[in-house]
Design a protein around this motif. Structure first.
Motif, PDB file in Angstrom:
ATOM      1  N   GLY A  70       0.681  -1.088  -0.022  1.00 25.79           N
ATOM      2  CA  GLY A  70       0.029  -0.025   0.055  1.00 25.79           C
ATOM      3  C   GLY A  70       0.840   1.280  -0.044  1.00 25.79           C
ATOM      4  N   LEU A  71       1.918   1.272   0.755  1.00 20.10           N
ATOM      5  CA  LEU A  71       2.797   2.303   0.682  1.00 20.10           C
ATOM      6  C   LEU A  71       3.458   2.798  -0.565  1.00 20.10           C
ATOM      7  CD1 LEU A  71       4.155   4.367   2.717  1.00 20.10           C
ATOM      8  CD2 LEU A  71       5.873   2.624   2.897  1.00 20.10           C
ATOM      9  N   PHE A  72       3.822   1.762  -1.389  1.00 21.11           N
ATOM     10  CA  PHE A  72       4.354   1.997  -2.571  1.00 21.11           C
ATOM     11  C   PHE A  72       3.645   2.112  -3.671  1.00 21.11           C
ATOM     12  CE2 PHE A  72       8.015   0.095   0.038  1.00 21.11           C
ATOM     13  CZ  PHE A  72       8.836   1.189  -0.077  1.00 21.11           C
ATOM     14  N   THR A  73       2.223   1.544  -3.638  1.00 23.52           N
ATOM     15  CA  THR A  73       1.382   1.653  -4.706  1.00 23.52           C
ATOM     16  C   THR A  73       0.351   3.081  -4.371  1.00 23.52           C
ATOM     17  OG1 THR A  73      -0.057   0.202  -3.684  1.00 23.52           O
ATOM     18  CG2 THR A  73       1.567  -0.709  -5.489  1.00 23.52           C
ATOM     19  N   VAL A  74      -0.299   2.903  -3.332  1.00 20.41           N
ATOM     20  CA  VAL A  74      -1.398   4.060  -3.092  1.00 20.41           C
ATOM     21  C   VAL A  74      -0.798   5.180  -2.794  1.00 20.41           C
ATOM     22  CG1 VAL A  74      -3.274   4.391  -1.397  1.00 20.41           C
ATOM     23  CG2 VAL A  74      -2.779   2.192  -2.122  1.00 20.41           C
ATOM     24  N   ALA A  75       0.315   5.425  -2.374  1.00 18.08           N
ATOM     25  CA  ALA A  75       0.903   6.687  -1.844  1.00 18.08           C
ATOM     26  C   ALA A  75       1.335   7.401  -3.288  1.00 18.08           C
ATOM     27  CB  ALA A  75       2.391   6.515  -1.201  1.00 18.08           C
ATOM     28  N   ARG A  76       1.423   6.651  -4.547  1.00 16.06           N
ATOM     29  CA  ARG A  76       1.787   7.247  -5.691  1.00 16.06           C
ATOM     30  C   ARG A  76       0.564   7.432  -6.486  1.00 16.06           C
ATOM     31  NH1 ARG A  76       7.219   7.715  -5.945  1.00 16.06           N
ATOM     32  NH2 ARG A  76       8.124   6.381  -5.533  1.00 16.06           N
ATOM     33  N   VAL A  77      -0.650   6.768  -6.321  1.00  7.39           N
ATOM     34  CA  VAL A  77      -1.847   6.964  -6.797  1.00  7.39           C
ATOM     35  C   VAL A  77      -2.855   8.165  -6.436  1.00  7.39           C
ATOM     36  CG1 VAL A  77      -3.906   5.881  -7.497  1.00  7.39           C
ATOM     37  CG2 VAL A  77      -1.969   4.513  -7.631  1.00  7.39           C
ATOM     38  N   ILE A  78      -2.595   8.427  -4.914  1.00  9.40           N
ATOM     39  CA  ILE A  78      -3.516   9.331  -4.181  1.00  9.40           C
ATOM     40  C   ILE A  78      -3.127  10.618  -4.904  1.00  9.40           C
ATOM     41  CG2 ILE A  78      -3.942  10.435  -1.888  1.00  9.40           C
ATOM     42  CD1 ILE A  78      -5.273   7.891  -2.467  1.00  9.40           C
ATOM     43  N   PRO A  79      -1.771  11.072  -4.952  1.00  5.02           N
ATOM     44  CA  PRO A  79      -1.547  12.395  -5.525  1.00  5.02           C
ATOM     45  C   PRO A  79      -2.011  12.737  -6.833  1.00  5.02           C
ATOM     46  CG  PRO A  79       0.511  11.832  -4.371  1.00  5.02           C
ATOM     47  CD  PRO A  79      -0.608  10.604  -4.699  1.00  5.02           C
ATOM     48  N   ARG A  80      -2.136  11.895  -7.675  1.00  7.17           N
ATOM     49  CA  ARG A  80      -2.761  11.891  -9.005  1.00  7.17           C
ATOM     50  C   ARG A  80      -4.060  11.930  -8.756  1.00  7.17           C
ATOM     51  NH1 ARG A  80       1.329   7.380 -10.525  1.00  7.17           N
ATOM     52  NH2 ARG A  80       2.994   8.618 -11.411  1.00  7.17           N
TER      53      ARG A  80
END
Length: 91
Positions: free
Chosen positions: A11-21
């Motif tokens: 979650g840290l490495f996937t969702v953290a990149r998707v949320i800003p977008r």
């Protein structure tokens, strides 16, 4: 416990990149979803503390919940304070 840690890292490495977008494109809907997710998750610590699925909102339970929420909030603020210098684009 291992599954929890793996899920947290994924979650840290996937969702953290998707949320800003998503925040750039759909700010209001994303914020509404995140707030709903947090509110929906509030029941889990209470159920875990009491050891059963039905939780009574008695003063003792509320006190424990508020205490843990304050500790968690303080932890987030401390982590935010120390993470301000991290360049996440280089990670």
């Amino acid at each position: 416990m291992d599954v929890f840690l793996v899920g947290g890292l994924v979650g840290l490495f996937t969702v953290a990149r998707v949320i800003p977008r998503l925040l750039d494109s759909y700010r209001e809907a994303t914020l509404a979803f995140l707030v709903a997710l947090v509110i929906g998750a509030l029941r889990a610590p209470i159920a875990e503390l009491s050891g059963n699925e039905t939780v009574a909102w008695i003063p003792e339970t509320i006190g424990v919940f508020v205490g843990l929420a304050l500790v968690g909030g303080l932890l987030v603020l401390v982590l935010d304070w120390y993470a301000i210098d991290i360049d996440f684009d280089r990670l």
